[in-house]
Motif scaffolding. Structure first.
Motif, PDB file in Angstrom:
ATOM      1  N   SER A   1     -26.875  48.266  93.687  1.00  0.00           N
ATOM      2  CA  SER A   1     -26.577  48.035  92.277  1.00  0.00           C
ATOM      3  C   SER A   1     -25.074  47.991  92.032  1.00  0.00           C
ATOM      4  CB  SER A   1     -27.221  49.136  91.426  1.00  0.00           C
ATOM      5  OG  SER A   1     -26.969  48.920  90.057  1.00  0.00           O
ATOM      6  N   ALA A   2     -24.343  48.921  92.634  1.00  0.00           N
ATOM      7  CA  ALA A   2     -22.885  48.941  92.461  1.00  0.00           C
ATOM      8  C   ALA A   2     -22.248  47.686  93.027  1.00  0.00           C
ATOM      9  CB  ALA A   2     -22.312  50.188  93.132  1.00  0.00           C
ATOM     10  N   LEU A   3     -22.762  47.220  94.159  1.00  0.00           N
ATOM     11  CA  LEU A   3     -22.194  46.016  94.780  1.00  0.00           C
ATOM     12  C   LEU A   3     -22.482  44.779  93.931  1.00  0.00           C
ATOM     13  CD1 LEU A   3     -23.155  46.703  98.513  1.00  0.00           C
ATOM     14  CD2 LEU A   3     -20.898  46.942  97.456  1.00  0.00           C
ATOM     15  N   LEU A   4     -23.704  44.630  93.474  1.00  0.00           N
ATOM     16  CA  LEU A   4     -24.059  43.460  92.675  1.00  0.00           C
ATOM     17  C   LEU A   4     -23.345  43.467  91.327  1.00  0.00           C
ATOM     18  CD1 LEU A   4     -27.915  43.176  93.318  1.00  0.00           C
ATOM     19  CD2 LEU A   4     -26.094  41.758  94.274  1.00  0.00           C
ATOM     20  N   ALA A   5     -23.218  44.659  90.722  1.00  0.00           N
ATOM     21  CA  ALA A   5     -22.563  44.745  89.413  1.00  0.00           C
ATOM     22  C   ALA A   5     -21.096  44.353  89.494  1.00  0.00           C
ATOM     23  CB  ALA A   5     -22.700  46.150  88.852  1.00  0.00           C
ATOM     24  N   SER A   6     -20.487  44.525  90.658  1.00  0.00           N
ATOM     25  CA  SER A   6     -19.092  44.118  90.822  1.00  0.00           C
ATOM     26  C   SER A   6     -18.953  42.602  90.784  1.00  0.00           C
ATOM     27  CB  SER A   6     -18.543  44.659  92.146  1.00  0.00           C
ATOM     28  OG  SER A   6     -18.508  46.074  92.131  1.00  0.00           O
ATOM     29  N   LEU A   7     -20.039  41.888  91.061  1.00  0.00           N
ATOM     30  CA  LEU A   7     -20.037  40.426  90.978  1.00  0.00           C
ATOM     31  C   LEU A   7     -20.374  39.951  89.566  1.00  0.00           C
ATOM     32  CD1 LEU A   7     -21.959  39.648  94.309  1.00  0.00           C
ATOM     33  CD2 LEU A   7     -19.478  39.653  93.927  1.00  0.00           C
ATOM     34  N   ARG A   8     -21.437  40.522  89.006  1.00  0.00           N
ATOM     35  CA  ARG A   8     -21.873  40.171  87.654  1.00  0.00           C
ATOM     36  C   ARG A   8     -22.731  41.312  87.141  1.00  0.00           C
ATOM     37  NH1 ARG A   8     -21.878  35.606  84.550  1.00  0.00           N
ATOM     38  NH2 ARG A   8     -23.628  35.311  83.085  1.00  0.00           N
ATOM     39  N   LEU A   9     -22.449  41.775  85.934  1.00  0.00           N
ATOM     40  CA  LEU A   9     -23.004  43.039  85.478  1.00  0.00           C
ATOM     41  C   LEU A   9     -24.523  43.022  85.311  1.00  0.00           C
ATOM     42  CD1 LEU A   9     -22.172  45.884  84.759  1.00  0.00           C
ATOM     43  CD2 LEU A   9     -21.692  45.132  82.428  1.00  0.00           C
ATOM     44  N   ASN A  10     -25.094  41.869  85.008  1.00  0.00           N
ATOM     45  CA  ASN A  10     -26.542  41.823  84.801  1.00  0.00           C
ATOM     46  C   ASN A  10     -27.324  41.533  86.079  1.00  0.00           C
ATOM     47  OD1 ASN A  10     -25.756  39.139  85.048  1.00  0.00           O
ATOM     48  ND2 ASN A  10     -27.286  38.404  83.569  1.00  0.00           N
ATOM     49  N   LEU A  11     -26.645  41.253  87.175  1.00  0.00           N
ATOM     50  CA  LEU A  11     -27.343  40.923  88.418  1.00  0.00           C
ATOM     51  C   LEU A  11     -28.279  42.038  88.900  1.00  0.00           C
ATOM     52  CD1 LEU A  11     -24.898  38.942  90.752  1.00  0.00           C
ATOM     53  CD2 LEU A  11     -27.002  38.152  89.655  1.00  0.00           C
ATOM     54  N   PRO A  12     -27.859  43.315  88.899  1.00  0.00           N
ATOM     55  CA  PRO A  12     -28.787  44.352  89.364  1.00  0.00           C
ATOM     56  C   PRO A  12     -30.060  44.443  88.516  1.00  0.00           C
ATOM     57  CG  PRO A  12     -26.552  45.208  89.265  1.00  0.00           C
ATOM     58  CD  PRO A  12     -26.536  43.884  88.575  1.00  0.00           C
ATOM     59  N   ILE A  13     -29.952  44.241  87.201  1.00  0.00           N
ATOM     60  CA  ILE A  13     -31.127  44.337  86.332  1.00  0.00           C
ATOM     61  C   ILE A  13     -32.074  43.174  86.588  1.00  0.00           C
ATOM     62  CG2 ILE A  13     -31.896  44.488  83.934  1.00  0.00           C
ATOM     63  CD1 ILE A  13     -29.134  45.645  83.258  1.00  0.00           C
ATOM     64  N   LEU A  14     -31.513  41.966  86.716  1.00  0.00           N
ATOM     65  CA  LEU A  14     -32.340  40.799  87.023  1.00  0.00           C
ATOM     66  C   LEU A  14     -32.984  40.934  88.398  1.00  0.00           C
ATOM     67  CD1 LEU A  14     -30.033  37.949  85.676  1.00  0.00           C
ATOM     68  CD2 LEU A  14     -32.140  38.795  84.640  1.00  0.00           C
TER      69      LEU A  14
ATOM     70  N   GLN B   1     -37.682  47.522  76.487  1.00  0.00           N
ATOM     71  CA  GLN B   1     -38.062  48.923  76.699  1.00  0.00           C
ATOM     72  C   GLN B   1     -39.550  49.129  76.423  1.00  0.00           C
ATOM     73  OE1 GLN B   1     -35.375  50.634  78.050  1.00  0.00           O
ATOM     74  NE2 GLN B   1     -34.625  48.566  77.667  1.00  0.00           N
ATOM     75  N   VAL B   2     -40.039  48.484  75.361  1.00  0.00           N
ATOM     76  CA  VAL B   2     -41.458  48.589  75.038  1.00  0.00           C
ATOM     77  C   VAL B   2     -42.296  48.005  76.168  1.00  0.00           C
ATOM     78  CG1 VAL B   2     -43.265  47.825  73.444  1.00  0.00           C
ATOM     79  CG2 VAL B   2     -41.030  48.542  72.549  1.00  0.00           C
ATOM     80  N   LEU B   3     -41.868  46.861  76.705  1.00  0.00           N
ATOM     81  CA  LEU B   3     -42.624  46.179  77.746  1.00  0.00           C
ATOM     82  C   LEU B   3     -42.671  47.000  79.027  1.00  0.00           C
ATOM     83  CD1 LEU B   3     -44.150  43.548  78.268  1.00  0.00           C
ATOM     84  CD2 LEU B   3     -42.006  42.543  79.062  1.00  0.00           C
ATOM     85  N   TRP B   4     -41.493  47.431  79.495  1.00  0.00           N
ATOM     86  CA  TRP B   4     -41.523  48.152  80.764  1.00  0.00           C
ATOM     87  C   TRP B   4     -41.985  49.596  80.570  1.00  0.00           C
ATOM     88  CZ3 TRP B   4     -39.311  52.497  82.689  1.00  0.00           C
ATOM     89  CH2 TRP B   4     -38.094  52.949  82.192  1.00  0.00           C
ATOM     90  N   GLY B   5     -41.863  50.127  79.343  1.00  0.00           N
ATOM     91  CA  GLY B   5     -42.414  51.453  79.073  1.00  0.00           C
ATOM     92  C   GLY B   5     -43.924  51.457  79.187  1.00  0.00           C
ATOM     93  N   ILE B   6     -44.578  50.420  78.644  1.00  0.00           N
ATOM     94  CA  ILE B   6     -46.029  50.297  78.806  1.00  0.00           C
ATOM     95  C   ILE B   6     -46.376  50.148  80.289  1.00  0.00           C
ATOM     96  CG2 ILE B   6     -48.032  48.845  78.309  1.00  0.00           C
ATOM     97  CD1 ILE B   6     -46.707  48.166  75.625  1.00  0.00           C
TER      98      ILE B   6
ATOM     99  N   GLY C   1     -40.101  43.306  81.953  1.00  0.00           N
ATOM    100  CA  GLY C   1     -39.227  44.039  81.044  1.00  0.00           C
ATOM    101  C   GLY C   1     -37.779  44.004  81.488  1.00  0.00           C
ATOM    102  N   PHE C   2     -37.532  44.234  82.756  1.00  0.00           N
ATOM    103  CA  PHE C   2     -36.156  44.194  83.261  1.00  0.00           C
ATOM    104  C   PHE C   2     -35.595  42.774  83.255  1.00  0.00           C
ATOM    105  CE2 PHE C   2     -37.088  48.344  85.580  1.00  0.00           C
ATOM    106  CZ  PHE C   2     -36.334  49.086  84.698  1.00  0.00           C
ATOM    107  N   LEU C   3     -36.424  41.790  83.552  1.00  0.00           N
ATOM    108  CA  LEU C   3     -35.957  40.405  83.479  1.00  0.00           C
ATOM    109  C   LEU C   3     -35.530  40.049  82.061  1.00  0.00           C
ATOM    110  CD1 LEU C   3     -38.509  38.539  85.783  1.00  0.00           C
ATOM    111  CD2 LEU C   3     -36.058  38.840  86.181  1.00  0.00           C
ATOM    112  N   LEU C   4     -36.321  40.481  81.079  1.00  0.00           N
ATOM    113  CA  LEU C   4     -35.976  40.202  79.678  1.00  0.00           C
ATOM    114  C   LEU C   4     -34.663  40.863  79.293  1.00  0.00           C
ATOM    115  CD1 LEU C   4     -36.726  39.059  76.899  1.00  0.00           C
ATOM    116  CD2 LEU C   4     -38.037  41.155  76.486  1.00  0.00           C
ATOM    117  N   GLU C   5     -34.486  42.134  79.677  1.00  0.00           N
ATOM    118  CA  GLU C   5     -33.244  42.820  79.316  1.00  0.00           C
ATOM    119  C   GLU C   5     -32.039  42.188  79.989  1.00  0.00           C
ATOM    120  OE1 GLU C   5     -31.122  47.231  79.272  1.00  0.00           O
ATOM    121  OE2 GLU C   5     -33.278  47.052  79.656  1.00  0.00           O
TER     122      GLU C   5
END
Length: 433
Positions: free
Chosen positions: A156-169, A107-112, A90-94
């Motif tokens: 998360s804050a450190l990775l997001a400073s490089l690229r915003l989607n990095l923490p989620i991936l 949300q549906v995927l990771w919610g399940i 789910g997080f990879l998809l987002e």
């Protein structure tokens, strides 16, 4: 590892600590910047932001019973592993596709996936260790989760400073890695499959829901407290989905040295976590939780303060005032939730306590699902400030209801609640037999 635990249990306890700390780390890694990602990369409007949350809440609401039943029938270990994998995908998809439709699907995927792990983790460790030895394990696991969450926020804050989607991936990848590790480290020696088949489980669910709706019309205290829970859910949903958008639109976020302004969201969440731990402990020591009247008065005061703090946040345009009011809302909510549970369970026998908590949780979820889109429409067609103010306004009837409960505490003592919930529990048991 505490020396008091016999060696056969140590593998299970280590795995449980890894699960608690690792999952908290991964969730914090994604959640710290997910709102900013949806606003800045996916360009979601206020209604879409709220609908993302509604999709998640509705998924969890609908999946909780069947996934819990599967865990009881097929094994808690398998349920946990499947859940972690679903959350990871789910997080990879987002993180890979900043588009509204794919974010909702995520949300549906990771919610399940979350419902597969919810409850199954605690049931698994109780089975493996035993009820007599599990209390200190739960406490140590809670500490591991707190440390993991704080570390996840920082990274998360450190990775997001490089690229915003990095923490989620990264969170998605690490959830999959955690599932892979636990596949080898997580024993399951004492699981006993449940006796109910699928039809019986759904019969219990339908009967419990039907009887619960019936008894609310006959017992005012339960109806009042369910209403308070639903209103809290409505208020929290709008605030949780739109607070980041308000900060980005109305408040100037200065840079933090070499870090991008998005790092502020890591700072905000880290301070929230630390303050929550302190405030919860102070409340536990000072509040007279054994008194029904004291709990009702405290909830009334806390709800009023939360209403004021939410209005201040909605009106704020300067960072210091916005931060102080945001932290106030989150801390007041942190204290309010366990006190609400204590109020509705005051004097309730253990045989029906789980049913009471389940009904309360469902009322909160219904408030979020039903009211969230309305808040989003206000944000879309009027303004985000107006939407946040509307969220705060939902606390006014909750406050008035709590005042009524406080003033009429003798007439509304939880005896009627016990009676109606016991009636619901007996009906569920009859359906299962």
């Amino acid at each position: 590892m505490p020396s008091g635990h016999p060696s056969p249990y140590r593998a299970a306890i280590r795995a449980y600590y890894l699960l608690a700390g690792g999952a908290a780390f991964c969730y914090a890694l994604a959640f710290t910047v997910s709102s900013v990602y949806r606003i800045e990369w996916a360009r979601l409007d206020p209604l879409q932001l709220v609908l993302v949350g509604t999709a998640l809440e509705l998924t969890i609401f609908l999946a909780e019973v069947p996934t819990g039943a599967l865990a009881d029938l097929r094994g808690r270990r398998l349920s946990i592993l499947v859940g972690l994998v679903l959350v990871g995908f789910g997080f990879l998809l987002e993180g890979a596709m900043p588009v509204f439709a794919t974010i909702v699907l995520a949300q549906v995927l990771w919610g399940i996936g979350y419902t597969f792990t919810s409850g199954a983790d605690k049931a698994w460790i109780v089975d493996e260790v035993g009820e007599d030895l599990v209390a200190p394990v739960f406490l140590r696991a809670a500490q591991a989760a707190q440390v993991g969450a704080l570390a996840g926020i920082v990274l998360s804050a450190l990775l997001a400073s490089l690229r915003l989607n990095l923490p989620i991936l990264a969170s998605g990848v690490l959830f999959l890695a955690l599932a892979s590790a636990l596949r080898w480290l997580m024993p399951e020696r004492r699981f006993q499959p449940g006796a109910h088949d699928g039809d019986a489980i759904w019969a219990v669910f339908r009967t419990t829901l039907t009887r619960g709706l019936q008894v609310t019309h006959r017992h005012p205290v339960l109806l009042l407290l369910l209403g308070v829970g639903a209103l809290w859910g409505l208020a929290s949903e709008g605030f949780d989905r739109l607070w980041a958008l308000h900060l980005l639109q109305e408040v100037t976020l200065p840079t933090l040295g070499p870090l991008a302004p998005v790092a502020w969201f890591g700072v905000i969440q880290a301070v929230t976590l630390v303050l929550s731990l302190v405030v919860t402990e102070l409340t536990r020591r000072r509040l007279e939780t054994g008194s029904y009247a004291a709990i009702a008065r405290a909830l009334t005061l806390l709800t009023g303060l939360q209403f004021v703090a939410m209005l201040i946040f909605a009106a704020s345009g300067q960072l210091p005032l916005a931060l102080m009011s945001y932290w106030s809302v989150m801390l007041l909510r942190q204290v309010t939730e366990p006190l609400h549970a204590a109020l509705i369970n005051h004097g309730v026998p253990s045989t029906v306590r789980a049913t009471v908590l389940s009904i309360s949780s469902q009322s909160d979820a219904i408030g979020q699902i039903a009211g969230g889109p309305l808040i989003g429409l206000v944000g879309l067609h009027i303004s985000v400030r107006a939407a946040l103010g509307t969220s705060a306004a939902a606390l006014v009837p909750a406050l008035l209801t709590l005042v009524l409960v406080t003033r009429r505490q003798r007439a509304l003592l939880p005896g009627s609640t016990v009676e109606c919930v016991a009636e619901t529990a007996r009906a569920a048991e009859d359906a299962a037999s």
